[in-house]
Design a protein around this motif. Structure first.
Motif, PDB file in Angstrom:
ATOM      1  N   VAL A 149      65.959 -37.369 -35.778  1.00 53.40           N
ATOM      2  CA  VAL A 149      66.322 -38.698 -36.278  1.00 53.40           C
ATOM      3  C   VAL A 149      65.320 -39.171 -37.321  1.00 53.40           C
ATOM      4  O   VAL A 149      65.678 -39.648 -38.399  1.00 53.40           O
ATOM      5  N   GLY A 150      64.030 -39.036 -36.993  1.00 53.63           N
ATOM      6  CA  GLY A 150      63.003 -39.478 -37.931  1.00 53.63           C
ATOM      7  C   GLY A 150      63.015 -38.684 -39.226  1.00 53.63           C
ATOM      8  O   GLY A 150      62.821 -39.249 -40.315  1.00 53.63           O
ATOM      9  N   ASP A 154      66.674 -39.651 -46.045  1.00 47.90           N
ATOM     10  CA  ASP A 154      67.491 -40.723 -46.625  1.00 47.90           C
ATOM     11  C   ASP A 154      66.643 -41.637 -47.499  1.00 47.90           C
ATOM     12  O   ASP A 154      67.080 -42.078 -48.572  1.00 47.90           O
ATOM     13  N   ALA A 155      65.434 -41.933 -47.039  1.00 48.73           N
ATOM     14  CA  ALA A 155      64.552 -42.800 -47.828  1.00 48.73           C
ATOM     15  C   ALA A 155      64.172 -42.135 -49.143  1.00 48.73           C
ATOM     16  O   ALA A 155      64.143 -42.779 -50.202  1.00 48.73           O
ATOM     17  N   GLN A 159      65.631 -37.257 -40.624  1.00 47.99           N
ATOM     18  CA  GLN A 159      66.763 -37.694 -41.432  1.00 47.99           C
ATOM     19  C   GLN A 159      66.480 -39.030 -42.104  1.00 47.99           C
ATOM     20  O   GLN A 159      66.876 -39.264 -43.251  1.00 47.99           O
ATOM     21  N   GLN A 160      65.781 -39.914 -41.407  1.00 52.26           N
ATOM     22  CA  GLN A 160      65.423 -41.199 -42.012  1.00 52.26           C
ATOM     23  C   GLN A 160      64.507 -40.984 -43.215  1.00 52.26           C
ATOM     24  O   GLN A 160      64.633 -41.661 -44.240  1.00 52.26           O
ATOM     25  N   THR A 162      74.911 -45.225 -47.670  1.00 55.19           N
ATOM     26  CA  THR A 162      73.638 -45.310 -46.950  1.00 55.19           C
ATOM     27  C   THR A 162      72.485 -44.877 -47.843  1.00 55.19           C
ATOM     28  O   THR A 162      71.409 -45.494 -47.846  1.00 55.19           O
ATOM     29  N   ARG A 163      72.697 -43.832 -48.614  1.00 50.48           N
ATOM     30  CA  ARG A 163      71.647 -43.311 -49.481  1.00 50.48           C
ATOM     31  C   ARG A 163      71.476 -44.126 -50.757  1.00 50.48           C
ATOM     32  O   ARG A 163      70.382 -44.188 -51.317  1.00 50.48           O
TER      33      ARG A 163
END
Length: 294
Positions: free
Chosen positions: A70-71, A77-78, A73-74, A115-116
Motif C-alpha cells: 500500500v505504501g 502515485d505521488a 503504491q502511494q 487519482t494520479r
C-alpha cells in the motif's frame, strides 16, 4: 530499506521467480538474491522459501508484502502526480469508447488516471458507429477505445487490449436461432444488416461480401446506429455479426445471439490522432494498459 530494495522485494513476491524478477527490473538475478538476503538479515527471518523448483513467500514474507504494498503504491502515485505537474498534465482529456464492455475498461482506467492527475478533468462519451474517426480528426476527442482494424496515416494505433468471440444476431424466429453455433459459411443464407460510415477495409472484415468458400453474402438494409441494427434484425430484415458479449448488454425478446464457431475474434485497441501524442494521452494509455492487465 531503500525504495529500490522495496521494489525488488515486491516484484519477487509477485513473480516468485528470481530470473523473471531480474528481467522485469533489469538487474541481475544475483542482485535480486543479494537484496533479499540483506532484508532477511535485517528482519531476522526468512522472507522466501527457496527450492530448486519454486520460490514461495513465508508467513513473515506475506506480512511484509501486505504492509509494504500500500505504501509503495502511494509513493508511486505521488511520484506520478508530481511528474504530471511537471509535464503539464492538466486541463481536459476527452475519451470515447465504441461498446459498453469497452466503456467499462475506459471508466476504470479513468479512475486511476484521475487519482494520479487530479488537475486533469476526464470527459467520457460513446463513439458513433457512422463516424468513429471524425471526432479524433477534428480535435473534439483525444483518444478512444474501439474495434479494429483502423489503418489511417493520421491515426495512431495503440496495442490490442483485448479480443471478444463473435456472435451472429438473428431474429428470434429465424432457423439460426435454434442452433448452438453458426459458421461464417451460413452468412450466405441470410441478408446481412450492415452499418455505414466506416472505412472499407473495416467493413470488409466485419461485414464480408463473400464466405470463405466464395459464396456471395446477400446485403440487407444499412444503418448508422447499433440500436437500429438490433431493431432491423428483430423485425426480420436480416442478421448481423457482433461481439458475443453484446448478449449481456443488449438483450431483446425479438433477437437471439448465436456464437460463431469459426470466425476470428473482434479485437479492441486505443486510437488517437498522430498529432495528439501529448503527455495527457500517454498517461491515459498507461492507465488503460495497467487496468487491462488486472
Amino acid at each position: 530499506m531503500e525504495l529500490r530494495e522495496i521494489e525488488i522485494f515486491l516484484a519477487l513476491a509477485e513473480e516468485l521467480h528470481f530470473g523473471r524478477t531480474a528481467d522485469r527490473l533489469r538487474v541481475t538475478p544475483a542482485r535480486v538474491s543479494q537484496v533479499i538476503k540483506k532484508q532477511e538479515r535485517a528482519i531476522g527471518a526468512e522472507l522466501f522459501k527457496r527450492t530448486s523448483r519454486n520460490v514461495q513467500l513465508t508467513d513473515v514474507g506475506r506480512q511484509l508484502r501486505d504492509g509494504l504494498a500500500v505504501g509503495y503504491q502511494q509513493i508511486q502515485d505521488a511520484l506520478a502526480t508530481a511528474a504530471a505537474a511537471g509535464q503539464g498534465i492538466s486541463g481536459e482529456l476527452r475519451v470515447a469508447y465504441s461498446a459498453a464492455w469497452a466503456g467499462n475498461l475506459v471508466v476504470a482506467a479513468a479512475d486511476t488516471f484521475r487519482t494520479r492527475h487530479p488537475d486533469c478533468v476526464v470527459h467520457i462519451q460513446d463513439s458513433q458507429l457512422n463516424d468513429p474517426l471524425g471526432p479524433l480528426r477534428d480535435g473534439s476527442r483525444d483518444i478512444q477505445l474501439s474495434e479494429l482494424p483502423i489503418d489511417e496515416p493520421d491515426i495512431v494505433n495503440g496495442p490490442v487490449l483485448f479480443s471478444e468471440p463473435r456472435a451472429l444476431v438473428v431474429p428470434a424466429r429465424h432457423p439460426f436461432a435454434e442452433r448452438e453455433t453458426v459458421s461464417v459459411e451460413d452468412l450466405a443464407e441470410a441478408p446481412l444488416v450492415t452499418i455505414t460510415g466506416q472505412p472499407s477495409y473495416f467493413l470488409d472484415l466485419h461485414y464480408p461480401r463473400h464466405t470463405p468458400k466464395g459464396r456471395p453474402i446477400p446485403r440487407g438494409p444499412s444503418t448508422t446506429a447499433w440500436q437500429e441494427v438490433l431493431a432491423l434484425v428483430g423485425a426480420g430484415k436480416g442478421v448481423s455479426p457482433t461481439s458475443h458479449r453484446a448478449a449481456q448488454y443488449y438483450s431483446r425478446p425479438d433477437i437471439v445471439y448465436v456464437p460463431f464457431r469459426d470466425a476470428p475474434p473482434v479485437e479492441y485497441g486505443l486510437l488517437w490522432p498522430a498529432t495528439g501524442n501529448t503527455p495527457k494521452v500517454r498517461a491515459f494509455v498507461k492507465a488503460v494498459l495497467e487496468t487491462a492487465a488486472l
